[in-house]
Design a protein around this motif. Structure first.
Motif, PDB file in Angstrom:
ATOM      1  N   VAL A 111       0.841  -1.201   0.000  1.00 48.50           N
ATOM      2  CA  VAL A 111       0.000   0.000   0.000  1.00 48.50           C
ATOM      3  C   VAL A 111       0.878   1.254   0.000  1.00 48.50           C
ATOM      4  N   ALA A 112       1.933   1.256   0.801  1.00 45.55           N
ATOM      5  CA  ALA A 112       2.837   2.412   0.862  1.00 45.55           C
ATOM      6  C   ALA A 112       3.507   2.667  -0.491  1.00 45.55           C
ATOM      7  N   LEU A 113       3.715   1.598  -1.248  1.00 48.59           N
ATOM      8  CA  LEU A 113       4.297   1.756  -2.586  1.00 48.59           C
ATOM      9  C   LEU A 113       3.301   2.338  -3.583  1.00 48.59           C
ATOM     10  N   GLY A 114       2.027   2.420  -3.165  1.00 48.49           N
ATOM     11  CA  GLY A 114       1.027   3.045  -4.023  1.00 48.49           C
ATOM     12  C   GLY A 114      -0.087   2.140  -4.488  1.00 48.49           C
ATOM     13  N   ALA A 115      -0.028   0.859  -4.178  1.00 47.07           N
ATOM     14  CA  ALA A 115      -1.090  -0.046  -4.625  1.00 47.07           C
ATOM     15  C   ALA A 115      -2.403   0.312  -3.922  1.00 47.07           C
ATOM     16  N   PRO A 116      -3.480   0.445  -4.673  1.00 48.24           N
ATOM     17  CA  PRO A 116      -4.770   0.844  -4.094  1.00 48.24           C
ATOM     18  C   PRO A 116      -5.511  -0.342  -3.471  1.00 48.24           C
ATOM     19  N   LEU A 117      -4.942  -0.907  -2.427  1.00 51.56           N
ATOM     20  CA  LEU A 117      -5.478  -2.135  -1.842  1.00 51.56           C
ATOM     21  C   LEU A 117      -6.359  -1.910  -0.619  1.00 51.56           C
ATOM     22  N   LEU A 118      -6.460  -0.683  -0.155  1.00 51.19           N
ATOM     23  CA  LEU A 118      -7.346  -0.419   0.971  1.00 51.19           C
ATOM     24  C   LEU A 118      -8.740  -0.107   0.443  1.00 51.19           C
ATOM     25  N   ALA A 119      -9.730  -0.308   1.275  1.00 52.73           N
ATOM     26  CA  ALA A 119     -11.125  -0.114   0.873  1.00 52.73           C
ATOM     27  C   ALA A 119     -11.309   1.237   0.196  1.00 52.73           C
ATOM     28  N   GLY A 120     -12.069   1.223  -0.882  1.00 53.31           N
ATOM     29  CA  GLY A 120     -12.294   2.447  -1.638  1.00 53.31           C
ATOM     30  C   GLY A 120     -11.172   2.755  -2.604  1.00 53.31           C
ATOM     31  N   GLY A 121     -10.250   1.810  -2.814  1.00 53.22           N
ATOM     32  CA  GLY A 121      -9.152   2.017  -3.751  1.00 53.22           C
ATOM     33  C   GLY A 121      -8.079   2.966  -3.245  1.00 53.22           C
ATOM     34  N   ARG A 122      -7.926   3.017  -1.929  1.00 56.44           N
ATOM     35  CA  ARG A 122      -6.914   3.903  -1.355  1.00 56.44           C
ATOM     36  C   ARG A 122      -5.560   3.209  -1.317  1.00 56.44           C
ATOM     37  N   GLY A 123      -4.536   3.982  -1.505  1.00 58.50           N
ATOM     38  CA  GLY A 123      -3.174   3.481  -1.447  1.00 58.50           C
ATOM     39  C   GLY A 123      -2.215   4.654  -1.444  1.00 58.50           C
ATOM     40  N   GLY A 124      -0.948   4.385  -1.284  1.00 54.71           N
ATOM     41  CA  GLY A 124       0.054   5.437  -1.250  1.00 54.71           C
ATOM     42  C   GLY A 124       0.321   5.908   0.163  1.00 54.71           C
ATOM     43  N   LEU A 125       1.335   6.745   0.293  1.00 54.22           N
ATOM     44  CA  LEU A 125       1.749   7.205   1.618  1.00 54.22           C
ATOM     45  C   LEU A 125       0.705   8.078   2.305  1.00 54.22           C
ATOM     46  N   GLY A 126      -0.177   8.707   1.550  1.00 48.53           N
ATOM     47  CA  GLY A 126      -1.186   9.585   2.125  1.00 48.53           C
ATOM     48  C   GLY A 126      -2.102   8.901   3.115  1.00 48.53           C
ATOM     49  N   VAL A 127      -2.368   7.608   2.927  1.00 48.14           N
ATOM     50  CA  VAL A 127      -3.269   6.907   3.852  1.00 48.14           C
ATOM     51  C   VAL A 127      -2.681   6.833   5.257  1.00 48.14           C
ATOM     52  N   PHE A 128      -1.350   6.946   5.347  1.00 46.15           N
ATOM     53  CA  PHE A 128      -0.697   6.875   6.651  1.00 46.15           C
ATOM     54  C   PHE A 128      -0.731   8.216   7.392  1.00 46.15           C
ATOM     55  N   PHE A 129      -1.360   9.192   6.780  1.00 46.01           N
ATOM     56  CA  PHE A 129      -1.523  10.510   7.403  1.00 46.01           C
ATOM     57  C   PHE A 129      -2.995  10.895   7.508  1.00 46.01           C
ATOM     58  N   SER A 130      -3.877   9.930   7.327  1.00 49.06           N
ATOM     59  CA  SER A 130      -5.318  10.174   7.368  1.00 49.06           C
ATOM     60  C   SER A 130      -5.856   9.853   8.765  1.00 49.06           C
TER      61      SER A 130
END
Length: 185
Positions: A65-84
């Protein structure tokens, strides 16, 4: 680590990712943290693989996910999810899987269903919410008490996920007991 363990870790990371394909439910409460099926992935990984393998499955998924794969619910991925506002729950999945697996190992002589239910509730709800509430409070304007109150919206669904996890573990244990690695030794 044996090849079989690596395959099992990757398999449960993939199961966790597949749970992210189920639609998420965004609520205006809970600081913008969505309701997803992925907390069940943490419960399953811990209950089925044990503490270390279960936690590693989640770490593997979070790395991708951190590498950018949209594997979290709703197609979320990338480093931004770790700051949500979800960050506490996201990192809490690792601890949830570890604790669920650890409890399954402690209760290995108990019947599978109640052991898996206790492991899922303690790891996948109590431990996960401890991380999630703190993360939500840090990333929103909510106090810890208000974040805890807002998290109550997740409780009915997570209780259902804990029961489903216990049912899956019991079913697998009946048909293929060696697949329940958390009870091996």
């Amino acid at each position: 680590m044996k090849d079989r363990s690596l395959v099992q870790i990757a398999l449960y990371a993939a199961i966790f990712a597949v749970l992210g394909l189920l639609p998420r439910l965004d609520l205006p409460i809970a600081g913008g943290v969505p309701i997803t099926a992925q907390s069940m992935g943490a419960m399953l990984a811990g209950v089925m693989l044990g503490a270390w393998r279960g936690a590693l499955a989640i770490v593997l998924l979070l790395f991708v996910v951190a590498l950018g794969a949209p594997l979290l619910a709703g197609g979320r991925g990338g480093l931004g999810v770790f700051f949500s506002p979800s960050v506490g729950f996201i990192f809490g999945w690792v601890a949830a899987a570890f604790v669920a697996g650890w409890i399954m190992q402690l209760l290995r002589k108990a019947p599978v269903f109640p052991a898996a239910l206790v492991a899922s509730v303690v790891g996948g709800i109590v431990v996960l919410y401890a991380f999630g509430i703190v993360g939500m409070a840090l990333k929103t304007q909510l106090s810890l008490v208000d974040a805890a109150k807002a998290s109550l919206v997740f409780l009915p669904g997570d209780a259902i996920k804990a029961v489903l996890t216990a049912l899956v573990a019991q079913t697998v244990a009946r048909g293929m007991p060696e697949a329940l690695l958390s009870r091996a030794r």
